[in-house]
Scaffold this motif. Structure first.
Motif, mmCIF file in Angstrom:
data_model
loop_
_atom_site.group_PDB
_atom_site.id
_atom_site.type_symbol
_atom_site.label_atom_id
_atom_site.label_comp_id
_atom_site.label_asym_id
_atom_site.label_seq_id
_atom_site.Cartn_x
_atom_site.Cartn_y
_atom_site.Cartn_z
ATOM 1 N N LYS A 1 0.802 -1.239 0.000
ATOM 2 C CA LYS A 1 0.000 0.000 0.000
ATOM 3 C C LYS A 1 0.828 1.280 0.000
ATOM 4 C CE LYS A 1 -4.411 -1.633 1.848
ATOM 5 N NZ LYS A 1 -4.263 -3.037 2.184
ATOM 6 N N ASP A 2 2.122 1.209 0.110
ATOM 7 C CA ASP A 2 3.015 2.377 0.083
ATOM 8 C C ASP A 2 2.600 3.460 1.084
ATOM 9 O OD1 ASP A 2 5.257 3.812 -0.776
ATOM 10 O OD2 ASP A 2 4.119 4.909 -2.296
ATOM 11 N N ILE A 3 2.465 3.041 2.347
ATOM 12 C CA ILE A 3 2.067 3.971 3.416
ATOM 13 C C ILE A 3 3.262 4.839 3.811
ATOM 14 C CG2 ILE A 3 1.173 4.164 5.791
ATOM 15 C CD1 ILE A 3 -0.869 2.880 3.885
ATOM 16 N N LYS A 4 3.067 6.162 3.760
ATOM 17 C CA LYS A 4 4.133 7.100 4.126
ATOM 18 C C LYS A 4 3.911 7.730 5.512
ATOM 19 C CE LYS A 4 6.493 7.261 0.145
ATOM 20 N NZ LYS A 4 6.806 5.874 -0.166
ATOM 21 N N LEU A 5 2.652 7.691 5.976
ATOM 22 C CA LEU A 5 2.311 8.294 7.266
ATOM 23 C C LEU A 5 1.187 7.486 7.911
ATOM 24 C CD1 LEU A 5 2.165 10.689 9.381
ATOM 25 C CD2 LEU A 5 0.573 11.802 7.798
ATOM 26 N N ILE A 6 1.365 7.179 9.205
ATOM 27 C CA ILE A 6 0.308 6.535 9.976
ATOM 28 C C ILE A 6 -0.199 7.541 11.007
ATOM 29 C CG2 ILE A 6 -0.297 4.665 11.570
ATOM 30 C CD1 ILE A 6 2.065 3.050 10.307
ATOM 31 N N ILE A 7 -1.502 7.801 10.984
ATOM 32 C CA ILE A 7 -2.134 8.688 11.969
ATOM 33 C C ILE A 7 -2.976 7.819 12.886
ATOM 34 C CG2 ILE A 7 -3.701 10.639 12.325
ATOM 35 C CD1 ILE A 7 -2.964 11.659 9.545
ATOM 36 N N ASN A 8 -2.531 7.646 14.114
ATOM 37 C CA ASN A 8 -3.245 6.770 15.037
ATOM 38 C C ASN A 8 -4.236 7.564 15.896
ATOM 39 O OD1 ASN A 8 -4.044 4.541 16.550
ATOM 40 N ND2 ASN A 8 -2.499 4.956 18.098
ATOM 41 N N CYS A 9 -5.508 7.478 15.518
ATOM 42 C CA CYS A 9 -6.570 8.143 16.283
ATOM 43 C C CYS A 9 -7.319 7.139 17.163
ATOM 44 C CB CYS A 9 -7.571 8.810 15.339
ATOM 45 S SG CYS A 9 -6.842 9.995 14.216
ATOM 46 N N ALA A 10 -6.906 5.876 17.131
ATOM 47 C CA ALA A 10 -7.579 4.845 17.922
ATOM 48 C C ALA A 10 -7.130 4.936 19.376
ATOM 49 C CB ALA A 10 -7.255 3.462 17.365
ATOM 50 N N ALA A 11 -8.055 4.719 20.289
ATOM 51 C CA ALA A 11 -7.712 4.760 21.713
ATOM 52 C C ALA A 11 -8.817 4.133 22.538
ATOM 53 C CB ALA A 11 -7.496 6.200 22.174
ATOM 54 N N TYR A 12 -8.458 3.716 23.729
ATOM 55 C CA TYR A 12 -9.440 3.298 24.736
ATOM 56 C C TYR A 12 -9.694 4.528 25.592
ATOM 57 C CZ TYR A 12 -11.613 0.407 28.381
ATOM 58 O OH TYR A 12 -12.492 -0.148 29.277
ATOM 59 N N ASN A 13 -10.896 5.097 25.484
ATOM 60 C CA ASN A 13 -11.166 6.396 26.120
ATOM 61 C C ASN A 13 -12.151 6.355 27.282
ATOM 62 O OD1 ASN A 13 -9.450 8.001 24.581
ATOM 63 N ND2 ASN A 13 -10.919 8.113 22.899
ATOM 64 N N ASN A 14 -12.625 5.163 27.638
ATOM 65 C CA ASN A 14 -13.581 5.083 28.746
ATOM 66 C C ASN A 14 -12.805 5.081 30.066
ATOM 67 O OD1 ASN A 14 -15.532 4.391 30.682
ATOM 68 N ND2 ASN A 14 -16.742 3.294 29.150
ATOM 69 N N VAL A 15 -12.588 6.286 30.584
ATOM 70 C CA VAL A 15 -11.688 6.501 31.731
ATOM 71 C C VAL A 15 -12.104 5.686 32.953
ATOM 72 C CG1 VAL A 15 -10.795 8.250 33.323
ATOM 73 C CG2 VAL A 15 -11.073 8.806 30.903
#
Length: 282
Positions: free
Chosen positions: A49-63
């Motif tokens: 896929k020739d990925i040049k940038l990974i933007i990680n917006c995934a998270a566990y947010n239920n504090v």
């Protein structure tokens, strides 16, 4: 090509919107398309896929839930970002991932800078602090961006809750002893993109300018929508929540502003834009 993980959340939604406007190609994934807690699945997904940038917006947010679900929380907030940094390193891509004001204990009483020592009060905060450390140790072409009290169109948040609460009630009680800066996810995406373009990797703080208590934030939202009820000040101790919150966790964004050469707008401007956007959704 840009890979966005956690694309169905607030920040992921706004990155997609930004890239659509800029006509930048990206692949948007959420957990159904890509399980970022499985490094082999990530390797398989990015092949060819020739990925040049990974933007990680995934998270566990239920504090609060994190207090009893430590394993899942750490998988998503600590080990998945580390694995993404290893993958980015393997393919020579850049990585940006997000952390939180919850890494601080709130005892400073002045805006936190990137040089301040972390001291999280909750499992959620601990998992995020661990994720930051693992990413920054593993890969030099990484950005770790701490933010606070994020709100946007893409998912549920405090502003939306306040609006919903106000619909059926003429009296609300909101805590006045937690202070930080509400951050508009549109601004978070926009100024993150400006930061990515600089290639000045490292740890940054990015939140809207100014500071507010949850009470101040709710009051501004309710005044803006013309609610005529009574808003009472409450204390955190009035609500028996499992996870401890810092009393003061405002982040200082000066380092980032200097690097991108731009001033980040105030949280009130962010809420104004959010409410305009919300109107457009209905």
């Amino acid at each position: 090509m840009i890979l966005i993980t956690g694309a169905n959340g607030q920040l992921g939604y706004d990155f997609q919107k930004l890239f659509d406007e800029l006509k930048i190609e990206y692949i948007a994934t959420d957990y159904k398309e890509l399980d970022i807690t499985d490094i082999e699945k990530i390797r398989e997904f990015i092949k060819g896929k020739d990925i040049k940038l990974i933007i990680n917006c995934a998270a566990y947010n239920n504090v609060d839930k994190a207090e009893e679900d430590k394993e899942t929380c750490y998988k998503l907030n600590a080990y998945a970002p580390k694995d993404l940094s290893l993958i980015a390193k393997e393919i020579g891509a850049e990585l940006i991932t997000y952390s939180t004001d919850f890494v601080f204990d709130g005892k400073k009483k002045a805006p936190y800078t990137e040089k301040d020592k972390v001291s999280p009060l909750s499992i959620y905060g601990q998992s995020k602090a661990e994720g930051e450390k693992l990413v920054l140790e593993n890969y030099e072409k990484s950005f770790v961006v701490r933010t606070s009290w994020v709100f946007g169109i893409g998912n549920n948040n405090f502003n939306k809750q306040v609006i919903n609460w106000s619909k059926g009630r003429d009296e609300l009680s909101i805590v006045n002893d937690q202070v930080s800066s509400p951050t508009y996810s549109c601004d978070l995406a926009k100024y993150s993109w400006e930061l990515i373009k600089t290639k000045q990797y490292g740890l940054y703080h990015l939140s809207n300018d100014g500071e507010a208590s949850k009470y101040d934030q709710a009051k501004y939202v309710l005044n803006s929508i013309g609610w005529n009820g009574t808003l009472n000040r409450a204390k955190s101790s009035d609500f028996k929540l499992p996870a401890k919150r810092a009393e003061y966790s405002k982040l200082d964004s000066k380092k980032l502003e200097k690097v991108i050469g731009m001033k980040i707008p105030s949280w009130k401007e962010g809420i104004d834009k959010f409410l305009m956007e919300l109107k457009g959704e209905f």
